[in-house]
Write an enzyme that holds these catalytic residues in place. Structure first.
Site, PDB file in Angstrom:
ATOM      1  N   GLY A   6      43.655  43.410  54.467  1.00 43.80           N
ATOM      2  CA  GLY A   6      45.015  43.762  54.033  1.00 43.80           C
ATOM      3  C   GLY A   6      46.117  43.065  54.799  1.00 43.80           C
ATOM      4  O   GLY A   6      47.244  42.985  54.322  1.00 43.80           O
ATOM      5  N   GLU A   7      45.812  42.595  55.983  1.00 46.72           N
ATOM      6  CA  GLU A   7      46.838  41.884  56.749  1.00 46.72           C
ATOM      7  C   GLU A   7      46.600  40.383  56.779  1.00 46.72           C
ATOM      8  O   GLU A   7      47.540  39.597  56.961  1.00 46.72           O
ATOM      9  CB  GLU A   7      46.899  42.444  58.177  1.00 46.72           C
ATOM     10  CG  GLU A   7      47.354  43.893  58.181  1.00 46.72           C
ATOM     11  CD  GLU A   7      47.514  44.488  59.560  1.00 46.72           C
ATOM     12  OE1 GLU A   7      48.342  45.391  59.707  1.00 46.72           O
ATOM     13  OE2 GLU A   7      46.800  44.078  60.502  1.00 46.72           O
ATOM     14  N   LEU A  20      34.557  44.919  49.687  1.00 43.02           N
ATOM     15  CA  LEU A  20      34.039  46.183  49.161  1.00 43.02           C
ATOM     16  C   LEU A  20      34.452  46.397  47.705  1.00 43.02           C
ATOM     17  O   LEU A  20      33.711  47.009  46.938  1.00 43.02           O
ATOM     18  CB  LEU A  20      34.525  47.348  50.032  1.00 43.02           C
ATOM     19  CG  LEU A  20      34.101  47.257  51.502  1.00 43.02           C
ATOM     20  CD1 LEU A  20      34.735  48.376  52.321  1.00 43.02           C
ATOM     21  CD2 LEU A  20      32.578  47.283  51.633  1.00 43.02           C
ATOM     22  N   ASN A  21      35.635  45.919  47.353  1.00 39.13           N
ATOM     23  CA  ASN A  21      36.111  46.012  45.971  1.00 39.13           C
ATOM     24  C   ASN A  21      37.016  44.805  45.724  1.00 39.13           C
ATOM     25  O   ASN A  21      38.154  44.769  46.203  1.00 39.13           O
ATOM     26  CB  ASN A  21      36.877  47.322  45.760  1.00 39.13           C
ATOM     27  CG  ASN A  21      37.394  47.464  44.333  1.00 39.13           C
ATOM     28  OD1 ASN A  21      37.697  46.484  43.660  1.00 39.13           O
ATOM     29  ND2 ASN A  21      37.486  48.698  43.864  1.00 39.13           N
ATOM     30  N   LYS A  42      38.767  43.834  43.340  1.00 37.93           N
ATOM     31  CA  LYS A  42      40.052  44.062  42.661  1.00 37.93           C
ATOM     32  C   LYS A  42      41.089  44.598  43.633  1.00 37.93           C
ATOM     33  O   LYS A  42      42.201  44.067  43.723  1.00 37.93           O
ATOM     34  CB  LYS A  42      39.859  45.023  41.476  1.00 37.93           C
ATOM     35  CG  LYS A  42      41.117  45.179  40.632  1.00 37.93           C
ATOM     36  CD  LYS A  42      40.899  46.100  39.438  1.00 37.93           C
ATOM     37  CE  LYS A  42      40.182  45.364  38.314  1.00 37.93           C
ATOM     38  NZ  LYS A  42      40.041  46.214  37.106  1.00 37.93           N
TER      39      LYS A  42
END
Ligand code: MOS
Length: 739
Positions: free
Chosen positions: A698-699, A624-625, A627
């Site tokens: 994130g994991e 989604l992003n 960065k």
């Protein structure tokens, strides 16, 4: 909105705003110190007093007496509440140990008092004057010693996913016995602390029977329910507000003592109380990632095909707790007809074990992916080729369930090319640069993609401005930004016309931040609310909603167009919806994949390991992003280095506590420990996961890193370590003679 058929083309696919590496919209506030954390919210309630928590000084037993006379007489003290003042509090279903009340001590540093005073120093000083007498009882503090008494244990669905206590496919024992090449090894991982920068902190204020908590919590709705249950008050009387969170990693998924004792302290003091858990309290008062002892057996044919694979994990927890689901990835990562996974749980009297970043897969892959490296060597096959031979596009335990997307081979091959894998020597201990023995390692990364119902409210004002409200949290992950990108894309407005408000329990209930489900699920909830708002806008303008195009701050249909704000008028418009998931997650296996590559240098004389280069190639649905996703992955890779080389809560097995309960003794990587890190995202859209076609990331970034470091250390030195963290004392006497 019910999401129960694969996503087709939708406005997100325009990718005008979503998918771009835009800066964090909360960045200016974060970098100028104007994004307040819970403890800094001086303006939310007048006349705040300071609370300080006293933790129990024994690992198990009872508090028999507490003398508070000196503390009560100390300067500035407003109120003291001790655990002997009340029976044990109720607890919500997500807590294992009691948070307060009654004489029993279940674990070291369990809260036994809160002191409220005019200043922080006065509260801390008075707390030190409380004299406590204990009746100490013997406890169970040694996982290995309790192992033989451990029972098979299943895991409920949660941050680590669900896993039955024992799962068998085919005939593991027979196939393993017949396998011409086999491995049977045991690996250990230690207890670990989340060690987030912002400690658990809360400001509590009562207004009659109504309680407001300005706090630091990843899961607002869980917290609200559990506050109500714990304090015995109606849920409607509780408000949580947590707009900025200085790291969580799973340590703030649950209600903790800061919130409960701020509330009890505020009640006793009859004024608002602010309270943070002091750093030395956090390791033993809150939750941690439990230690594991993992046995892995793999049997294969000479061509590398796995015929038998077993993964058994032992972990410990307090009575009523659950196991670390370290076998989760082994059920899904590699093919093989004969399979066994099992989890055993020993009852321990150490502080409560619970979720920490990628519970299950993070410690599970630290074992499995070293075993795979060892097996590849026994077979004389390159470690990447060995993983490729054993790829599967379906759930190996249920072959009629395909993976929604699975690009593990592409992750490994892309990574091999970009990292220069062909320059690795298959024989360990061959590359020397001055004092350094240099080696490369690889591991597969795997983490399941979980989806959670998530709600949002979207407002449109007369000027065409859009405001999103949801109780979703941003724990440093970029939630504000990807939610704004989603609303901008859906409503056809620039990013700076979107305002995002998060973390307040008066907003619609979201997925929250956990289990890497937050990004995909919360934006899907915003998508659902925006679909409703678009329909309402089109209707109000008299446009056919199927034809209406939302772009450049306008709505167009056929030959007509109108400014978006015109529909809203002076009163504005609002729409609210929740994304809910059907059974796609049952029909398809949804997972995220990575190839982790690490180069290390090991000092030939001292055994000190330095990580030199790292690369993660990730396949995790639509990014989604790029960065903020990259930031998530490099942060997780850093945490993986900590797990590999440094992190360990040292257990005092006599008295039952984690000894190194501060950031001096509990070591995590610092900037000087981390070299160049590179992250590559493979192109992927996953229409099975959500209308966003995204998945969690994130994991994933931590999953496999520890094993890649271990495998690189072996390649550098020829010393195989199976016991984390891999500190120099574990290898120095086995290093090759180099002088
Ligand atoms: Mo995560 S360990 O579910 O915050």
């Amino acid at each position: 909105m019910k999401f129960d058929t694969p996503a087709t083309s939708n406005p997100i696919d325009q990718l005008k705003v979503v998918g771009h590496p835009v800066d964090r919209i909360d960045g200016p506030r974060k970098t100028t110190g104007t994004a307040p954390y819970a403890y800094e919210r001086h303006d939310v309630a007048r006349n705040q007093a300071y609370g300080h928590v006293l933790g129990a000084g024994i690992g198990k037993g009872r508090v028999t007496a507490m003398d508070t006379a000196a503390a009560r007489a100390a300067p500035g003290v407003v109120a003291i509440v001790t655990t002997l003042d009340m029976p044990r509090l109720e607890k919500g279903p997500r807590n294992t140990a009691s948070l307060f009340g009654g004489p029993d001590v279940q674990h070291y540093h369990q809260a036994i008092a809160v002191v409220v005073a005019e200043t922080f120093e006065q509260a801390r000083d008075a707390a030190a004057m409380i004299r406590v007498e204990y009746a100490r009882q013997p406890g169970r503090f040694d996982l290995a010693a309790e192992g033989p008494k451990a029972q098979l244990a299943s895991a409920e669905s949660g941050e680590g996913g669900a896993a039955p206590q024992e799962d068998r496919t085919g005939d593991f024992e027979g196939a393993f016995a017949r396998a011409p090449v086999k491995l049977d090894e045991t690996y250990t991982t230690p207890d670990e602390s989340h060690a987030m920068m912002e400690p658990h902190a809360t400001i509590a204020a009562w207004d009659g029977e109504t309680l407001t908590l300005w706090t630091s919590n990843q899961m607002i709705a869980w917290g609200r329910t559990d506050v109500a249950k714990t304090l015995g008050i109606p849920e409607e009387n509780v408000r949580l507000d947590s707009p900025f969170i200085g790291g969580g990693f799973g340590g703030k998924l649950f209600l903790r003592a800061d919130a409960v004792l701020a509330a009890l302290g505020a009640k006793a003091a009859r004024r608002p109380v602010k309270l943070a858990l002091a750093r030395p309290l956090m390791a033993n008062n809150t939750t941690h990632r439990p230690a594991t002892i993992q046995r892995i057996r793999i049997g294969a044919q000479p061509d590398g095909r796995i015929t038998a694979i077993a993964h058994e994990s032992l972990s410990g927890d307090l009575e009523g707790g659950g196991p670390e689901t370290a076998v989760a990835q082994t059920k899904l990562l590699y093919a093989g007809a004969n399979r066994l996974t099992a989890m055993r749980l020993a009852v321990l009297d150490l502080p409560e074990g619970n979720a920490m970043r990628a519970p299950g897969e993070a410690p599970g892959l630290m074992a499995l992916e070293v075993a795979m490296d060892e097996m590849a060597e026994r077979l004389g096959i390159d470690p990447i080729a060995f993983r490729v031979v054993n790829d599967t596009q379906v759930d190996p335990e249920a072959p009629d369930r395909p993976f929604s997307q699975r690009q593990l081979i592409e992750c490994l091959r892309t990574g091999a090319e970009r990292f220069g894998w062909s320059r690795r020597s298959a024989t360990p201990g061959q590359r020397r640069e001055g004092r350094w023995l240099v080696g490369m390692g690889v591991a597969a990364g795997f983490r399941n993609n979980l989806v959670m119902a998530s709600g949002a409210r979207v407002r449109l004002d007369g000027s065409g401005g859009v405001t999103v409200e949801t109780d979703m949290t941003d724990i440093g992950t970029g939630s504000y930004t990807i939610i704004a990108q989603t609303a901008a894309e859906m409503m056809g407005v620039p990013l700076d016309r979107v305002t995002v408000r998060l973390g307040d329990s008066s907003f619609p209930v979201s997925a929250g931040s956990g289990g890497q489900w937050g990004g995909n699920s919360s934006t899907a909830g915003v998508y659902a609310a925006c679909v409703k708002l678009r329909e309402a806008v089109a209707q109000r303008l008299g446009f056919n909603s199927a034809e209406a195009v939302f772009a450049d701050g306008e709505v167009r249909a056929g030959n007509h167009s109108a400014p978006l704000g015109q529909a809203a008028g002076a009163d504005g418009m609002v729409a609210e919806d929740t994304i809910e998931y059907g059974d796609l997650a049952k029909r398809y296996q949804q997972s995220t994949f990575a190839g982790h590559f690490v180069e290390v240098g090991v000092d030939a004389a001292t055994g000190e390991t330095r990580v030199r280069r790292m690369l993660a190639v990730c396949a995790a649905g639509r990014i989604l992003n790029p960065k903020s996703a990259r930031s998530q992955v490099i942060g997780a890779m850093t945490m993986g280095v900590g797990a590999a080389l440094m992190e360990e809560l040292a257990v005092d097995k006599r008295h039952g506590f984690f000894v190194n309960h501060d950031l001096a003794g509990y070591e995590v990587p610092v900037h000087a420990d981390i070299p160049h890190q590179e992250v590559i995202f493979l192109d992927e859209v996953d229409p099975i996961s959500s209308p966003m076609k995204a998945k969690g990331v994130g994991e994933l970034g931590i999953c496999g890193v520890g094993a890649a470091v271990a495998n690189a250390m072996y390649n550098a030195t020829g010393v195989r370590l199976r016991d984390y963290p891999m500190t120099l004392d574990k290898m120095i006497d086995r290093l090759p003679q180099v002088v």
